[in-house]
Design a protein around this motif. Sequence first.
Motif, mmCIF file in Angstrom:
data_model
loop_
_atom_site.group_PDB
_atom_site.id
_atom_site.type_symbol
_atom_site.label_atom_id
_atom_site.label_comp_id
_atom_site.label_asym_id
_atom_site.label_seq_id
_atom_site.Cartn_x
_atom_site.Cartn_y
_atom_site.Cartn_z
ATOM 1 N N ASN A 193 11.277 6.671 -3.128
ATOM 2 C CA ASN A 193 12.151 7.362 -2.251
ATOM 3 C C ASN A 193 12.884 6.632 -1.047
ATOM 4 O OD1 ASN A 193 12.939 9.975 -1.015
ATOM 5 N ND2 ASN A 193 11.858 9.506 0.753
ATOM 6 N N LEU A 194 12.221 5.300 -0.688
ATOM 7 C CA LEU A 194 12.744 4.445 -0.052
ATOM 8 C C LEU A 194 13.936 3.552 -0.207
ATOM 9 C CD1 LEU A 194 9.182 2.445 1.560
ATOM 10 C CD2 LEU A 194 10.810 4.127 2.717
ATOM 11 N N TYR A 195 14.057 3.568 -1.663
ATOM 12 C CA TYR A 195 15.108 2.852 -2.006
ATOM 13 C C TYR A 195 16.192 3.571 -3.308
ATOM 14 C CZ TYR A 195 11.696 1.153 -5.561
ATOM 15 O OH TYR A 195 10.720 1.168 -6.661
ATOM 16 N N GLY A 206 0.892 -1.384 -0.013
ATOM 17 C CA GLY A 206 -0.011 0.124 -0.059
ATOM 18 C C GLY A 206 0.685 1.269 -0.022
ATOM 19 N N ILE A 207 2.064 1.235 -0.585
ATOM 20 C CA ILE A 207 3.131 2.306 -0.676
ATOM 21 C C ILE A 207 2.834 2.976 -1.860
ATOM 22 C CG2 ILE A 207 5.473 3.147 -0.095
ATOM 23 C CD1 ILE A 207 5.973 0.384 1.167
ATOM 24 N N SER A 208 2.683 4.426 -1.938
ATOM 25 C CA SER A 208 2.176 5.016 -3.161
ATOM 26 C C SER A 208 3.739 5.038 -3.891
ATOM 27 C CB SER A 208 2.077 6.457 -3.014
ATOM 28 O OG SER A 208 3.262 7.186 -2.249
ATOM 29 N N SER A 209 3.708 5.469 -5.287
ATOM 30 C CA SER A 209 4.903 5.234 -6.201
ATOM 31 C C SER A 209 5.825 6.029 -5.727
ATOM 32 C CB SER A 209 4.224 5.517 -7.470
ATOM 33 O OG SER A 209 5.655 5.503 -8.267
ATOM 34 N N LEU A 263 9.958 -2.669 -7.740
ATOM 35 C CA LEU A 263 11.508 -2.368 -7.415
ATOM 36 C C LEU A 263 12.598 -2.997 -8.593
ATOM 37 C CD1 LEU A 263 13.963 -1.721 -5.710
ATOM 38 C CD2 LEU A 263 13.451 -3.684 -4.234
ATOM 39 N N ALA A 264 12.123 -4.114 -8.876
ATOM 40 C CA ALA A 264 12.988 -4.746 -9.945
ATOM 41 C C ALA A 264 13.043 -4.070 -11.220
ATOM 42 C CB ALA A 264 12.452 -6.355 -9.908
ATOM 43 N N LEU A 265 11.926 -3.432 -11.687
ATOM 44 C CA LEU A 265 11.620 -2.710 -12.990
ATOM 45 C C LEU A 265 12.574 -1.397 -12.710
ATOM 46 C CD1 LEU A 265 8.093 -3.320 -13.440
ATOM 47 C CD2 LEU A 265 9.839 -4.377 -14.909
ATOM 48 N N ASP A 266 12.411 -0.817 -11.480
ATOM 49 C CA ASP A 266 13.183 0.470 -11.270
ATOM 50 C C ASP A 266 14.681 -0.048 -11.353
ATOM 51 O OD1 ASP A 266 10.766 2.086 -11.136
ATOM 52 O OD2 ASP A 266 10.710 1.814 -9.037
ATOM 53 N N TYR A 267 15.076 -0.911 -10.970
ATOM 54 C CA TYR A 267 16.636 -1.451 -11.122
ATOM 55 C C TYR A 267 16.794 -1.485 -12.284
ATOM 56 C CZ TYR A 267 20.499 -4.479 -9.543
ATOM 57 O OH TYR A 267 21.901 -5.058 -9.415
ATOM 58 N N LEU A 268 16.158 -2.275 -13.061
ATOM 59 C CA LEU A 268 16.568 -2.683 -14.442
ATOM 60 C C LEU A 268 16.746 -1.330 -15.190
ATOM 61 C CD1 LEU A 268 14.212 -5.740 -14.872
ATOM 62 C CD2 LEU A 268 16.825 -5.665 -15.085
ATOM 63 N N MET A 269 15.622 -0.309 -14.901
ATOM 64 C CA MET A 269 15.584 1.114 -15.768
ATOM 65 C C MET A 269 16.975 1.602 -15.523
ATOM 66 S SD MET A 269 11.657 2.213 -16.331
ATOM 67 C CE MET A 269 11.026 1.200 -14.901
ATOM 68 N N ALA A 270 17.371 1.786 -14.215
ATOM 69 C CA ALA A 270 18.473 2.425 -13.659
ATOM 70 C C ALA A 270 19.725 1.733 -14.292
ATOM 71 C CB ALA A 270 18.572 2.168 -12.058
ATOM 72 N N MET A 271 19.784 0.478 -14.398
ATOM 73 C CA MET A 271 20.898 -0.357 -15.124
ATOM 74 C C MET A 271 20.711 -0.584 -16.449
ATOM 75 S SD MET A 271 22.887 -0.512 -12.341
ATOM 76 C CE MET A 271 24.031 -2.037 -12.863
ATOM 77 N N GLN A 272 19.929 0.120 -17.191
ATOM 78 C CA GLN A 272 19.267 -0.172 -18.660
ATOM 79 C C GLN A 272 20.687 -0.132 -19.458
ATOM 80 O OE1 GLN A 272 16.243 -0.274 -20.401
ATOM 81 N NE2 GLN A 272 17.495 -1.429 -21.532
#
Length: 222
Positions: A42-44, A34-37, A76-85
């Motif tokens: 911001n957490l990670y 239930g954490i907003s985008s 989180l996995a998708l944000d990770y992959l986009m950061a490492m694109q």
Amino acid sequence: MNYSEIEKLFEQNRDTQNAIKMSAYMRDQFKFYGISSAARKNLYKDFLKKVKLSKTIDWEFLEKCWSSDYREFQYLALDYLMAMQKFLTYDDIEKLAGFAKSKQWWDTIDSLDSIFGQIGLTDQRVDDLMLKWSTDPDFWFRRIAIDHQLSRREKTDKELLAQIIKNNLGDKEFFINKAIGWSLREFSKTDANWVRKFVAENRSKMANLSVREALKNIGGEK
């Protein structure tokens, strides 16, 4: 920061009421903290900064995120992959396809199509793969193929886009017809005349949804 530490942060920031709403929006297919985008990212954010500095993709971590029951971990996995694109290559596609095969819904698929598309900008083997996926029995893979060139603008391979869409004309699946319209609408921002011509030539085979979306910003044929 590792998986367990992130999991603890997610638990600490759980919002039960919002989790119910988020799950309902996804037709109750997934559990949410239930954490907003914005709050989630911001957490990670510091964790992803360190990941980028490492220049190394931790696939074990990503697979653990993807196997989680909580949807925030797939995000989180998708944000990770986009950061490492920029570190992703064609050789990573088998692993990425594994993610596309599980926990499927539009939210993860529509991020993965961009990731595949970016790899395709530097490796033309992706073109042949997307053409193959455009006839895959799994409609989510066909959606990836249709939309993988979104936002490429002048770099869009028009012949490839046309063939992939034609391979899916006449389909009854909402997510396919929406994807067709979306891909054409985006490309209309670059070449409106090409999109009008494509729709005019293929309208009899196109779903009304696809036509409506394709011409949304440019009007009818001229």
